[in-house]
Design an enzyme around this catalytic site. Structure first.
Site, short mmCIF file in Angstrom:
data_model
loop_
_atom_site.label_atom_id
_atom_site.label_comp_id
_atom_site.label_asym_id
_atom_site.label_seq_id
_atom_site.Cartn_x
_atom_site.Cartn_y
_atom_site.Cartn_z
N GLY A 199 0.76 -1.25 0.00
CA GLY A 199 0.00 0.00 0.00
C GLY A 199 0.79 1.29 0.00
O GLY A 199 0.20 2.37 0.10
N CYS A 387 20.12 -10.72 -8.95
CA CYS A 387 19.39 -9.64 -9.62
C CYS A 387 20.25 -8.38 -9.74
O CYS A 387 20.30 -7.74 -10.79
CB CYS A 387 18.11 -9.31 -8.85
SG CYS A 387 16.75 -10.45 -9.18
#
Length: 422
Positions: A199, A387
């Site tokens: 959120g 990554c």
């Protein structure tokens, strides 16, 4: 000489021939190679048997997960930072193959089956990446686990570094604001955030730009914490989040953001996705697309070929995940009724973001083990490190693309980008 001794001799021969530039320590305590620098420890003589039986990328990952191999006096980043030691292919040709072959039979026949490993792979690696099964495999690990390495707002996507020396907390605040400015958010507008995570984007946009926010996610763990954070901010009347697919949404929105969820979809679902965005976005509305891409190799078959690294990634980390190229992204936008206005490459920002995540996880590794177990903690440390290196080497890219739903007349966007950097 028993099978274990012969396995040690094989490893010793390989290391001494390849001269990798770092030391290797065997399960016997013997050290081979430089006296200083990072050390690759081989804790299990069974690795020779495993590599001969299954010489693939997944075997290497399982060795790391099970701690058959480990690192001392440094981190995985330290191995990557070592200078090149020449072409591996040439060195492999120099291996004394007959000597190795003489020792192999005893090693191979000493094991009847591969040592059992903890199965951390997705139940169906090729399931649609936007399915609830795939999303929960990646995101419903544990909120507490993610809190160990993410920033205080728990933004799980590429940061935006105005200075590469900035902290991850600052980089994520700056990223959220950078996106809000690109969307040109205005008070009272309806903002949809697809794959809204915990959120942070919605909370930032509502608090700082006065919009009304709505989010969708397929992760129950993320949504539960996101709703708690929204309540803590007193924003329940301004932000709603649903656990549902973006495809099930109805209504219309002034602005839409998608930050780090597109990679989950799979190429077969891209046309339906862009059509849905077009349906949900008001004419002239602005959409921000934040997604990782692969490098185009000209020929489409070569571009979309799934290498060993990709197969391991979807097996262990992102079931169903698949990357397009920036060219495919832009082509899809134009084919589905959008006008492209801005494309920004954040490759180096993501290399830095993943490095900070990996370092933060490493610094709290005991807590990570207590939360999710040693095998999964080691898998994630390897994933985050890999990554970072992937983006540093430019083997993958990440772009923020700003588009509008095509409409006649003025776009409503400012004539320059000066407002982004005020």
């Amino acid at each position: 000489m028993d099978a274990t001794d012969k396995a040690a001799r094989i490893v010793r021969t390989v290391v001494e021939t390849l001269k990798p530039g770092f030391a290797v320590k065997l399960w016997t305590g013997e050290r081979i190679g430089p006296a200083t620098g990072p050390v690759l420890t081989v804790n299990d003589p069974d690795i020779v048997w495993q590599m001969v039986r299954r010489p693939n990328f997944s075997t290497l990952i399982e060795m790391w997960i099970s701690k058959a191999v480990d690192v001392e006096d440094g981190s995985l980043f330290d191995f990557y930072a070592l200078p090149s030691q020449g072409k591996l292919r040439s060195k492999l040709k120099a291996l004394p193959k007959l000597a190795i072959l003489r020792d192999l039979p005893a090693v191979l026949f000493s094991r009847k089956q591969m040592t059992a490993r903890t199965d951390l792979s997705g139940r169906n690696p090729f399931v649609s990446g936007s399915s609830q099964e795939a999303i929960q495999h990646h995101y419903d690990i544990s909120n507490a686990f993610y809190q160990l390495f993410l920033d205080e707002r728990m933004v799980y996507s590429c940061g935006y570094f105005k200075d590469f020396a900035n902290s991850i907390d600052q980089a994520q605040i700056d990223k959220l604001d950078h996106i809000c400015r690109k969307l040109r958010l205005k008070p009272g507008e309806r903002l949809l955030d697809i794959g809204c995570g915990w959120g942070a984007m919605l909370i930032h946009a509502v608090k700082n730009y006065g919009v009304v926010g709505h989010g969708v996610s397929l992760s129950e763990a993320q949504t539960n914490l996101a709703r708690e954070r929204i309540r803590a901010e007193g924003l329940e009347d301004k932000i709603t989040i649903e656990i549902k697919s973006y495809a099930e949404l109805s209504g219309s929105f002034d602005k839409i953001s998608s930050i780090g969820m597109f990679e989950h979809l799979g190429l077969a679902n891209h046309a339906a996705y862009f059509s849905t965005i077009h349906r949900l976005l008001k004419p002239g509305g602005v959409y921000l697309h934040h997604a990782i891409t692969r490098r185009s190799k000209g020929d489409i078959k070569k571009t979309l070929r799934k290498g060993p690294e990709y197969k391991a990634l979807i097996k262990y980390i992102f079931p169903g995940g698949e990357l397009d190229t920036i060219g495919m992204t832009l082509g899809n936008f134009e084919a589905h009724g959008f006008l492209v206005y801005d494309v920004e490459n954040l490759r180096e920002h993501y290399a830095c973001t993943c490095r900070l995540w990996a370092e933060r996880l490493h610094a709290r590794f005991d807590e990570a083990i207590a939360e999710v177990g040693e095998a999964k903690a080691r898998l994630w440390l390897l994933y985050l490190t890999g990554c970072s290196i992937t983006f540093e080497r430019a083997s993958a890219q990440i772009f923020q693309t700003v588009v509008t739903r095509r409409a006649r007349g003025p776009s409503g966007l400012p004539p320059t980008r000066a407002d982004l950097y005020r």
